[in-house]
Design a protein around this motif. Structure first.
Motif, mmCIF file in Angstrom:
data_model
loop_
_atom_site.group_PDB
_atom_site.id
_atom_site.type_symbol
_atom_site.label_atom_id
_atom_site.label_comp_id
_atom_site.label_asym_id
_atom_site.label_seq_id
_atom_site.Cartn_x
_atom_site.Cartn_y
_atom_site.Cartn_z
ATOM 1 N N LYS A 235 0.831 -1.222 0.000
ATOM 2 C CA LYS A 235 0.000 0.000 0.000
ATOM 3 C C LYS A 235 0.860 1.265 0.000
ATOM 4 O O LYS A 235 0.566 2.226 -0.699
ATOM 5 C CB LYS A 235 -0.918 -0.031 1.238
ATOM 6 N N GLU A 236 1.963 1.226 0.786
ATOM 7 C CA GLU A 236 2.812 2.427 0.903
ATOM 8 C C GLU A 236 3.394 2.829 -0.457
ATOM 9 O O GLU A 236 3.521 4.010 -0.774
ATOM 10 C CB GLU A 236 3.977 2.189 1.872
ATOM 11 N N LYS A 237 3.745 1.820 -1.267
ATOM 12 C CA LYS A 237 4.334 2.104 -2.582
ATOM 13 C C LYS A 237 3.286 2.776 -3.478
ATOM 14 O O LYS A 237 3.583 3.730 -4.222
ATOM 15 C CB LYS A 237 4.814 0.786 -3.206
ATOM 16 N N LEU A 238 2.058 2.261 -3.410
ATOM 17 C CA LEU A 238 0.993 2.847 -4.242
ATOM 18 C C LEU A 238 0.676 4.274 -3.773
ATOM 19 O O LEU A 238 0.428 5.172 -4.596
ATOM 20 C CB LEU A 238 -0.258 1.966 -4.187
ATOM 21 N N GLN A 239 0.722 4.476 -2.459
ATOM 22 C CA GLN A 239 0.489 5.831 -1.930
ATOM 23 C C GLN A 239 1.592 6.776 -2.407
ATOM 24 O O GLN A 239 1.329 7.939 -2.756
ATOM 25 C CB GLN A 239 0.451 5.790 -0.392
ATOM 26 N N GLU A 240 2.835 6.233 -2.482
ATOM 27 C CA GLU A 240 3.962 7.046 -2.963
ATOM 28 C C GLU A 240 3.705 7.506 -4.407
ATOM 29 O O GLU A 240 3.946 8.669 -4.760
ATOM 30 C CB GLU A 240 5.248 6.200 -2.882
ATOM 31 N N VAL A 241 3.187 6.576 -5.242
ATOM 32 C CA VAL A 241 2.884 6.926 -6.640
ATOM 33 C C VAL A 241 1.845 8.056 -6.690
ATOM 34 O O VAL A 241 2.005 9.045 -7.420
ATOM 35 C CB VAL A 241 2.365 5.680 -7.422
ATOM 36 N N ILE A 242 0.809 7.920 -5.883
ATOM 37 C CA ILE A 242 -0.237 8.953 -5.865
ATOM 38 C C ILE A 242 0.331 10.290 -5.387
ATOM 39 O O ILE A 242 0.039 11.353 -5.960
ATOM 40 C CB ILE A 242 -1.421 8.489 -4.966
ATOM 41 N N ASP A 243 1.170 10.249 -4.361
ATOM 42 C CA ASP A 243 1.746 11.500 -3.841
ATOM 43 C C ASP A 243 2.621 12.179 -4.901
ATOM 44 O O ASP A 243 2.582 13.402 -5.060
ATOM 45 C CB ASP A 243 2.581 11.221 -2.572
ATOM 46 N N ILE A 244 3.417 11.369 -5.614
ATOM 47 C CA ILE A 244 4.274 11.945 -6.668
ATOM 48 C C ILE A 244 3.394 12.606 -7.734
ATOM 49 O O ILE A 244 3.651 13.729 -8.182
ATOM 50 C CB ILE A 244 5.170 10.849 -7.309
ATOM 51 N N CYS A 245 2.333 11.897 -8.147
ATOM 52 C CA CYS A 245 1.464 12.449 -9.212
ATOM 53 C C CYS A 245 0.758 13.722 -8.745
ATOM 54 O O CYS A 245 0.724 14.730 -9.467
ATOM 55 C CB CYS A 245 0.423 11.414 -9.648
ATOM 56 N N LYS A 246 0.203 13.691 -7.516
ATOM 57 C CA LYS A 246 -0.560 14.859 -7.043
ATOM 58 C C LYS A 246 0.318 16.093 -6.867
ATOM 59 O O LYS A 246 -0.146 17.229 -7.004
ATOM 60 C CB LYS A 246 -1.247 14.527 -5.702
ATOM 61 N N SER A 247 1.601 15.857 -6.598
ATOM 62 C CA SER A 247 2.484 17.013 -6.372
ATOM 63 C C SER A 247 3.028 17.572 -7.690
ATOM 64 O O SER A 247 3.752 18.567 -7.685
ATOM 65 C CB SER A 247 3.648 16.609 -5.456
ATOM 66 N N GLY A 248 2.715 16.914 -8.810
ATOM 67 C CA GLY A 248 3.249 17.384 -10.085
ATOM 68 C C GLY A 248 2.374 18.451 -10.730
ATOM 69 O O GLY A 248 1.221 18.659 -10.348
ATOM 70 N N ARG A 249 2.959 19.142 -11.729
ATOM 71 C CA ARG A 249 2.191 20.145 -12.485
ATOM 72 C C ARG A 249 1.560 19.542 -13.728
ATOM 73 O O ARG A 249 0.540 19.999 -14.231
ATOM 74 C CB ARG A 249 3.107 21.293 -12.929
ATOM 75 N N PHE A 250 2.211 18.470 -14.278
ATOM 76 C CA PHE A 250 1.748 17.908 -15.547
ATOM 77 C C PHE A 250 2.178 16.441 -15.584
ATOM 78 O O PHE A 250 3.362 16.134 -15.696
ATOM 79 C CB PHE A 250 2.402 18.681 -16.697
ATOM 80 N N VAL A 251 1.202 15.546 -15.447
ATOM 81 C CA VAL A 251 1.483 14.103 -15.396
ATOM 82 C C VAL A 251 1.218 13.500 -16.769
ATOM 83 O O VAL A 251 0.194 13.784 -17.391
ATOM 84 C CB VAL A 251 0.566 13.404 -14.364
ATOM 85 N N THR A 252 2.145 12.668 -17.259
ATOM 86 C CA THR A 252 1.899 11.963 -18.521
ATOM 87 C C THR A 252 2.087 10.472 -18.313
ATOM 88 O O THR A 252 3.126 10.036 -17.817
ATOM 89 C CB THR A 252 2.871 12.427 -19.629
ATOM 90 N N LEU A 253 1.067 9.705 -18.678
ATOM 91 C CA LEU A 253 1.142 8.252 -18.606
ATOM 92 C C LEU A 253 1.363 7.696 -20.008
ATOM 93 O O LEU A 253 0.536 7.909 -20.901
ATOM 94 C CB LEU A 253 -0.168 7.692 -18.016
ATOM 95 N N PHE A 254 2.498 7.057 -20.231
ATOM 96 C CA PHE A 254 2.762 6.348 -21.488
ATOM 97 C C PHE A 254 2.519 4.867 -21.232
ATOM 98 O O PHE A 254 3.059 4.323 -20.253
ATOM 99 C CB PHE A 254 4.210 6.552 -21.944
ATOM 100 N N PHE A 255 1.743 4.224 -22.089
ATOM 101 C CA PHE A 255 1.483 2.795 -21.852
ATOM 102 C C PHE A 255 1.697 1.990 -23.122
ATOM 103 O O PHE A 255 1.511 2.476 -24.236
ATOM 104 C CB PHE A 255 0.070 2.590 -21.304
#
Ligand code: SF4
Length: 438
Positions: A235-255
């Motif tokens: 869970k902590e790792k997934l929370q880390e991902v969310i925190d990184i994304c929320k603190s950004g100005r512009f998130v891009t997901l490449f899949f």
């Protein structure tokens, strides 16, 4: 020699537009290529290798091939298509949009099914995008704005070697002047790829748990609780991902295909789109499919604007186009033996399809149109060589972010070799002649 600048690399969906190609003064041979990655450079340099096929090759009864003229090859193709009740036209991802459009006219006249390589790569993404919509942007915007990059189920270090230096990780842009230092890179994959090795955060998930992970991320984003571990990730790792994304100005997901071809398929992409949509409550977020072949995006665009569907388009009813993945997709048609002739164009069906599908292709009349010898050409009744797009002929191609780019001709094609577009127009004309004669 002379130098041609700003050449567009027609290898992968990144369509790099800054190549410099030195050619001989008579424009017959490429001498050097600058700025391309290893796989892009190889495409340009091997064009001038000896042994290029310059005449159509017809398979004989004893399995050997005999050179025939273009007129004979065009006549054979037209008659084969007219004899067929339901021909399959598969490929299209490594040619220009002009050729795809001319090929669609032929498929329409002969009541065929047109399908492109998306059927075995990002078809599931296209289904999800049609269902859910797509918050997206251009690669230029990613370069200039993005400060959070997520690579999910893709490995650009190998598949799109200059993507990271031109658009996603390293470049300095207008609002991203610090380049890599100003960006946080997250890689989500079930194995530690070379892309994962340059990421700031690597999230190793259990294979095929992408949907569950997206759901867990969306739940955390809403401030709700999740189990201690989801899909092999704490869970902590997934929370880390969310925190990184929320603190950004512009998130891009490449899949990439690590997401489109694990369990869930188009539903994985639905979930990814919805995560991006939710993130837009906090910051700007977009996603872009990592398209492989240089114009597989264009193949979908042309089919989309001509018939309304980006792949697996059945025109056998002549009056209307039908699209029903699982029914009108190439692999299913071949495995169920529902097509009785096949045209493989700008792709290598035999190298990538399941054995059952390839076996059907080998047993029905098949024409492969390709500049080079491939597994498909060697299982075909007829191999028609053509000029190489982006090297010997220009034309419109779509980059992975749906931006159309006009490619450039660098050298002349070998004498007499037709372009894909010319070939399809001549086959169409021959079909018209035969129909008029009867
Ligand atoms: Fe060509 Fe792709 Fe390499 Fe760019 S990243 S040079 S488009 S193969």
């Amino acid at each position: 020699t002379k130098t041609i600048k700003n050449v567009i690399c027609t290898f992968c969906g990144t369509l790099c537009d800054d190549l410099e190609v030195d050619v001989t003064d008579d424009e017959k041979k490429i001498v050097t290529v600058r700025n391309a990655c290893a796989i892009g450079a190889e495409k340009y340099l091997h064009v001038s290798n000896p042994g290029r096929v310059v005449l159509p090759r017809m398979r004989q009864a004893d399995g050997t091939y005999k050179d025939v003229s273009y007129d004979e090859a065009i006549d054979f193709t037209a008659k084969t298509l007219l004899k067929s009740k339901k021909p399959l036209f598969y490929g299209w991802s490594s040619t220009n949009c002009e050729a795809i459009s001319a090929g669609n006219v032929l498929a329409e006249k002969t009541g065929g099914v047109i399908d492109n390589c998306a059927t075995v790569c990002h078809g599931s993404s296209l289904l999800a995008i049609q269902d859910t919509g797509v918050p997206s942007c251009t690669l230029g915007e990613v370069k200039n704005r993005a400060d959070r990059i997520i690579f999910w189920g893709c490995n650009p270090a190998h598949a799109h070697p200059r993507h990271m230096s031109r658009y996603s990780i390293f470049p300095r842009g207008f609002f991203s002047a610090k380049g890599q230092k100003g960006r946080k890179i997250i890689c989500v994959d079930c194995r530690e790829t070379d892309t994962a090795k340059v990421a700031d955060t690597f999230v190793r998930i259990k294979q095929s748990y992408d949907y569950e992970i997206f759901d867990a991320l969306r739940t955390l984003l809403r401030g709700e609780d999740i189990p201690d571990e989801v899909g092999g990730v704490p869970k902590e790792k997934l929370q880390e991902v969310i925190d990184i994304c929320k603190s950004g100005r512009f998130v891009t997901l490449f899949f990439g295909m690590g997401l489109t071809h694990t369990l869930g398929r188009n539903h994985n992409i639905d979930a990814g789109i919805n995560l991006i949509r939710d993130l837009n409550d906090y910051t700007k977020a977009v996603l872009i499919a990592m398209r492989g072949h240089y114009n597989v995006t264009g193949a979908g665009q042309v089919l989309g604007w001509q018939y309304g569907f980006p792949f697996a388009c059945d025109l056998s009813r002549l009056t209307m186009a039908r699209h029903n993945p699982g029914e009108t997709t190439s692999v299913d048609l071949l495995v169920r033996k529902e097509v009785d002739a096949c045209v493989v164009i700008a792709s290598d069906l035999a190298a990538h399809f399941p054995f059952e599908a390839t076996r059907t292709m080998a047993h029905i009349p098949t024409i492969t149109i390709d500049p080079h010898i491939s597994m498909s050409t060697e299982l075909s009744d007829l191999h028609i060589p053509v000029a190489i797009v982006g090297v010997e002929v220009g034309g419109c191609c779509y980059r992975m972010d749906n931006v159309p780019i006009e490619t450039r001709k660098c050298i002349d094609a070998p004498d007499g070799v037709l372009t894909d577009e010319e070939l399809f127009k001549r086959i169409s004309a021959r079909v018209d002649e035969i129909l008029a004669e009867n």
